[in-house]
Design a protein around this motif. Structure first.
Motif, short mmCIF file in Angstrom:
data_model
loop_
_atom_site.label_atom_id
_atom_site.label_comp_id
_atom_site.label_asym_id
_atom_site.label_seq_id
_atom_site.Cartn_x
_atom_site.Cartn_y
_atom_site.Cartn_z
N GLY A 273 0.89 -1.10 0.06
CA GLY A 273 0.01 0.04 0.07
C GLY A 273 0.84 1.21 0.19
O GLY A 273 1.68 1.41 0.81
N VAL A 274 0.54 2.28 -0.87
CA VAL A 274 1.49 3.51 -1.12
C VAL A 274 0.53 4.74 -0.59
O VAL A 274 -0.60 4.87 -1.14
CB VAL A 274 1.94 3.52 -2.39
N ALA A 275 1.03 5.48 0.12
CA ALA A 275 0.59 6.76 0.39
C ALA A 275 1.56 7.79 0.39
O ALA A 275 2.87 7.55 0.71
CB ALA A 275 0.06 6.83 1.86
N GLU A 276 1.28 8.87 -0.30
CA GLU A 276 2.23 9.98 -0.50
C GLU A 276 1.99 11.40 0.29
O GLU A 276 0.81 11.99 0.38
CB GLU A 276 2.40 10.36 -2.06
N TYR A 277 2.81 12.07 0.77
CA TYR A 277 2.82 13.46 1.25
C TYR A 277 3.28 14.64 0.21
O TYR A 277 3.83 14.28 -0.69
CB TYR A 277 3.98 13.57 2.42
N PRO A 278 2.25 15.37 0.00
CA PRO A 278 1.26 15.89 1.06
C PRO A 278 -0.19 15.44 0.48
O PRO A 278 -1.24 15.64 1.43
CB PRO A 278 1.29 17.28 0.97
N GLU A 279 -0.26 14.59 -0.42
CA GLU A 279 -1.77 14.15 -0.95
C GLU A 279 -2.53 13.49 0.26
O GLU A 279 -3.68 13.83 0.69
CB GLU A 279 -1.63 13.32 -1.92
N ALA A 280 -2.02 12.40 0.81
CA ALA A 280 -2.63 11.70 1.71
C ALA A 280 -2.68 12.21 3.21
O ALA A 280 -3.57 12.18 3.76
CB ALA A 280 -1.94 10.24 1.93
N SER A 281 -1.53 12.72 3.57
CA SER A 281 -1.55 13.21 4.91
C SER A 281 -0.28 14.26 5.06
O SER A 281 0.75 13.99 4.38
CB SER A 281 -1.65 12.22 6.11
N LYS A 282 -0.38 15.01 5.81
CA LYS A 282 1.13 15.89 6.43
C LYS A 282 1.57 15.32 7.71
O LYS A 282 2.48 15.70 8.04
CB LYS A 282 0.49 17.37 6.52
N SER A 283 1.13 14.25 8.33
CA SER A 283 1.92 13.74 9.39
C SER A 283 2.40 12.45 9.22
O SER A 283 1.78 11.66 8.12
CB SER A 283 1.04 13.67 10.41
N ALA A 284 3.66 12.13 9.73
CA ALA A 284 4.21 10.86 9.67
C ALA A 284 3.44 9.56 9.90
O ALA A 284 3.15 8.73 9.12
CB ALA A 284 5.79 10.86 10.30
N ILE A 285 2.87 10.03 11.11
CA ILE A 285 2.07 8.63 11.46
C ILE A 285 0.90 8.57 10.65
O ILE A 285 0.38 7.22 10.14
CB ILE A 285 1.66 8.96 13.03
N GLU A 286 0.12 9.22 10.29
CA GLU A 286 -0.88 9.38 9.44
C GLU A 286 -0.78 8.83 8.26
O GLU A 286 -1.39 7.85 7.55
CB GLU A 286 -1.50 10.89 9.28
N LEU A 287 0.67 9.06 7.79
CA LEU A 287 1.02 8.88 6.17
C LEU A 287 1.09 7.22 6.18
O LEU A 287 0.65 6.36 5.44
CB LEU A 287 2.12 9.51 5.88
N ILE A 288 1.64 6.90 7.42
CA ILE A 288 1.90 5.47 7.61
C ILE A 288 0.36 4.50 7.80
O ILE A 288 0.29 3.45 7.09
CB ILE A 288 2.77 4.94 8.84
N ASN A 289 -0.30 5.21 8.29
CA ASN A 289 -1.72 4.47 8.46
C ASN A 289 -2.44 4.55 7.21
O ASN A 289 -3.12 3.37 6.95
CB ASN A 289 -2.45 5.45 9.44
N CYS A 290 -2.32 5.44 6.45
CA CYS A 290 -2.94 5.65 5.09
C CYS A 290 -2.41 4.28 4.11
O CYS A 290 -3.18 3.65 3.63
CB CYS A 290 -2.86 6.81 4.37
N ALA A 291 -0.96 4.30 4.23
CA ALA A 291 -0.39 3.13 3.43
C ALA A 291 -1.05 1.73 4.14
O ALA A 291 -1.18 0.80 3.09
CB ALA A 291 1.15 3.18 3.75
N GLU A 292 -1.35 1.71 5.23
CA GLU A 292 -1.80 0.34 6.04
C GLU A 292 -3.06 0.35 5.60
O GLU A 292 -3.54 -0.94 5.12
CB GLU A 292 -1.84 0.64 7.64
N VAL A 313 -11.29 4.91 -1.31
CA VAL A 313 -10.79 3.74 -0.59
C VAL A 313 -10.50 4.15 0.94
O VAL A 313 -11.14 3.28 1.87
CB VAL A 313 -9.25 3.21 -0.95
N LEU A 314 -9.92 5.17 1.28
CA LEU A 314 -9.80 5.77 2.48
C LEU A 314 -11.36 5.81 3.29
O LEU A 314 -11.53 5.44 4.40
CB LEU A 314 -9.26 6.89 2.68
N GLN A 315 -12.41 6.44 2.67
CA GLN A 315 -13.47 6.50 3.00
C GLN A 315 -14.21 5.38 3.18
O GLN A 315 -14.98 5.19 4.26
CB GLN A 315 -14.46 7.60 1.80
N GLU A 316 -14.06 4.34 2.46
CA GLU A 316 -14.95 3.13 2.47
C GLU A 316 -14.21 2.49 3.87
O GLU A 316 -14.96 1.97 4.51
CB GLU A 316 -14.32 2.29 0.99
N PHE A 317 -12.90 2.54 3.86
CA PHE A 317 -12.50 1.99 5.22
C PHE A 317 -12.73 2.63 6.39
O PHE A 317 -13.23 1.90 7.49
CB PHE A 317 -10.79 2.19 5.09
#
Ligand code: C2E
Ligand code: CA
Ligand code: CA
Length: 575
Positions: A273-292, A313-317
């Motif tokens: 799973g891939v998440a990118e700053y700044p699109e998915a989130s601006k915080s490190a922990i949240e970015l990892i959560n999005c990738a998860e 996908v995030l909303q569905e989750f």
């Protein structure tokens, strides 16, 4: 003469005093933790004291022997130790060095100090030597653990998060992006449970070491998050250095098996799973959560794929997570209700039975469809108490109606695979039937092919037990699963429900017509009863009747209804 005697006595007394003092010093030194080397620079004499013998298997009595100490310590420290041992030759008063012994690997701290005489000349030098092994190794371990994962050599989770935080700050200043990929080995628990933790651990370690090397080659940051989960971060992905390319390379590697130390070869796949700053989130922990969350998505889509962050996908989750927590509360508060949908014989249109269908009325959202919440309940286990409640509620209701209207019909109850797989399932159903004193042959359990993911023999044995008790068994949603005709022959069932998807297209698609007719003929040949579900149009009904379908269920003849409405139907059903 007396003068001479006096002088002698004085000397004796002084000597005695000296030895007493000496003894006192010795006692103190011997009880001290560590060893001392006393070097009288004036007299050029050396004495060792304290626990010298615990560290060294030689003694030093002469300054010429001092180099023996240099030979005793690890080679790479001998230069530093030389400066401490010959402190008087430097311009300093004190010096120290930490070094391990060559043979025993004991870590020693050498501390030297020069004492000066009245004329300012150095007279004495004392070197105090103490054992710091415990402190050193603990410290080393702590430092290592703080930065690295001991199993794989990759960065530790805490350090990775710190680095990622640094990347994000720099990226914010320079208007750059940072990409994070989570990697999760597929079916790791099967390897771990099936082949043991030692095999599992070695796989984690081997994959991790591979990833470490890859990260070094790519100049990207990798971390071992936990068990079989890893993270990679790319600062400013561009050109060849993108997650897509990195993913491709890892995929290429896992096409070859991992060879374990016992010679065994393990073939694996992984989900990413891939998440990118700044699109998915601006915080490190949240970015990892999005990738998860994206990893969850790739797992749910059949594993072995890469899922890039996207908002739906995030909303569905988030929606599923919200429903999951609401569902727990609904189970607790019993916010469910049963509806019943009538089924009619195709020939005489007389009532055959009712299918019990659960309804969930949420305070804020209103009705939530079972098509939405049952799959969630199946995943988190809530289906067990829910399913038990459905069984009890429907049978209790049937007992009441049976007495009140004086006519038997069939009450069909949906059973989920997880519920069916429980060891106490058969007994729990029997118990409810006895409790409400209903005829088992008037109760039908609707099961789906998904129960067959379990061992066929176990499934078969349970079905037989249920049927021997007198219950009816119906195979639901036929045609949507793997629908093997060969196992159908072997299953002890009474009824087969043809899925709505067939009924939907049966009038317009000739291939569907061929299959539907074949199913109905086969059902007849096997002696089962056929039920068509989701019949909405008169023409569908006419066609199904013409090809010999036994029972019709659908909006055409009746929607799922609340208790009061069902009672109106039951009141006139047998008049
Ligand atoms: P299912 O077992 O296949 O149930 C039939 C579904 O089709 C029901 O949806 C029913 O309302 C709907 N249906 C019936 N006739 C028609 C029609 O003519 N047109 C259309 N469009 N739909 C029709 P419902 O009640 O929303 O249930 C959905 C699924 O949820 C069920 O599919 C079943 O798999 C599950 N479910 C419902 N109640 C229970 C329950 O008590 N226990 C378990 N384990 N699953 C349940
Ligand atoms: Ca059903
Ligand atoms: Ca169905």
């Amino acid at each position: 003469m007396s003068e001479l005697h006096y002088q002698l006595d004085l000397l004796k007394a002084m000597n005695q005093k000296l030895t007493e003092k000496e003894r006192m010093y010795h006692t103190v030194f011997e009880s001290a933790v560590g060893a001392f080397l006393y070097h009288s620079l004036e007299r050029n004499q050396v004495v060792t004291l304290g626990q010298w013998k615990e560290f060294f298997d030689f003694d030093i009595r002469d300054p010429k022997d001092l180099p023996r100490l240099l030979e005793a310590v690890d080679e790479s420290y001998s230069m530093a130790l030389r400066d401490v041992l010959y402190l008087e030759k430097t311009a300093q008063d004190t010096a120290f060095v930490e070094c391990p012994l060559r043979e025993t690997k004991i870590w020693l701290l050498f501390r030297a100090r020069i004492y000066y005489g009245e004329n300012g000349r150095p007279v004495d030098k004392v070197i105090y030597i103490s054992n710091i092994t415990k402190f050193r190794t603990q410290n080393e371990e702590l430092t290592y653990m703080a930065y690295y994962d001991s199993m794989t050599g990759l960065f530790s989770r805490n350090y990775f998060v710190r680095l990622l935080g640094d990347y994000l700050r720099t990226a914010a200043e320079t208007d750059n992006t940072v990409s994070v990929m989570m990697i999760d080995l597929d079916d790791f628990h099967k390897i771990n449970d099936g082949q043991g933790m030692i095999v599992g651990d070695e796989l984690i370690q081997q994959f991790g070491s591979y990833l470490k090397e890859l990260c070094e080659n790519w100049d990207v940051t990798g971390c071992h998050l936990h068990t079989d989960v890893y993270l990679v971060a790319i600062y400013g992905p561009s050109g060849e250095r993108t997650m897509a390319n990195l993913h491709k390379e890892i995929q290429q590697r896992v096409r070859r098996p991992f060879r374990l130390s016992n010679g065994q070869e393990l073939q694996i796949t992984f989900s990413a799973g891939v998440a990118e700053y700044p699109e998915a989130s601006k915080s490190a922990i949240e970015l990892i959560n999005c990738a998860e969350i994206m990893v969850f998505k790739s797992k749910s889509m059949g594993k072995n794929i890469i899922q890039y962050f996207n908002t739906p996908v995030l909303q569905e989750f988030l929606r599923t997570a919200e429903l999951e927590s609401k569902l727990k509360e609904a189970v607790f508060r019993h916010s469910f209700q049963m509806y019943y949908q009538p089924q009619y014989f195709a020939g005489n249109k007389k009532l055959r039975g009712m299918e019990a269908l659960i309804r969930w009325k949420d305070g804020q959202e209103g009705m939530i469809s079972p098509a939405v919440f049952i799959p969630i309940a199946e995943k988190n286990g809530a289906i067990i108490p829910i399913g038990q409640w459905v069984v009890e509620q429907s049978i209790m209701q049937y007992a009441q109606w049976r007495r009140r209207f004086g006519h038997p019909f069939i009450m069909s109850i949906n059973i989920s695979a997880l519920q069916y797989s429980r060891e106490d399932f058969v007994d729990s159903v029997k118990e409810v039937i006895r409790k409400y004193d209903v005829e088992p042959s008037e109760i039908e359990l609707e099961i789906t092919e998904t129960i067959l993911i379990e061992d066929f023999q176990a499934v078969y044995d349970k079905l037989k037990l249920l049927r021997e008790f007198g219950l009816r068994i119906s195979l639901d949603d036929f045609g949507t699963g793997f629908s093997s005709l060969s196992y159908l022959k072997k299953l002890p069932i009474d009824t087969l429900k043809i899925d709505k998807s067939f009924i939907d297209t049966v009038l317009v698609d000739s291939a569907t017509r061929v299959i539907t007719e074949a199913i109905i003929n086969m059902v007849k040949a096997l002696g089962f009863e056929s039920v068509a579900e989701g019949v909405e149009e008169e023409k569908q009904y006419e066609y199904l009747y013409s090809i010999g379908c036994d029972v019709i269920q659908g909006y055409l003849f009746g929607r799922p209804l609340a208790v009061g409405e069902v009672e109106a139907i039951l009141a006139s059903a047998w008049q």
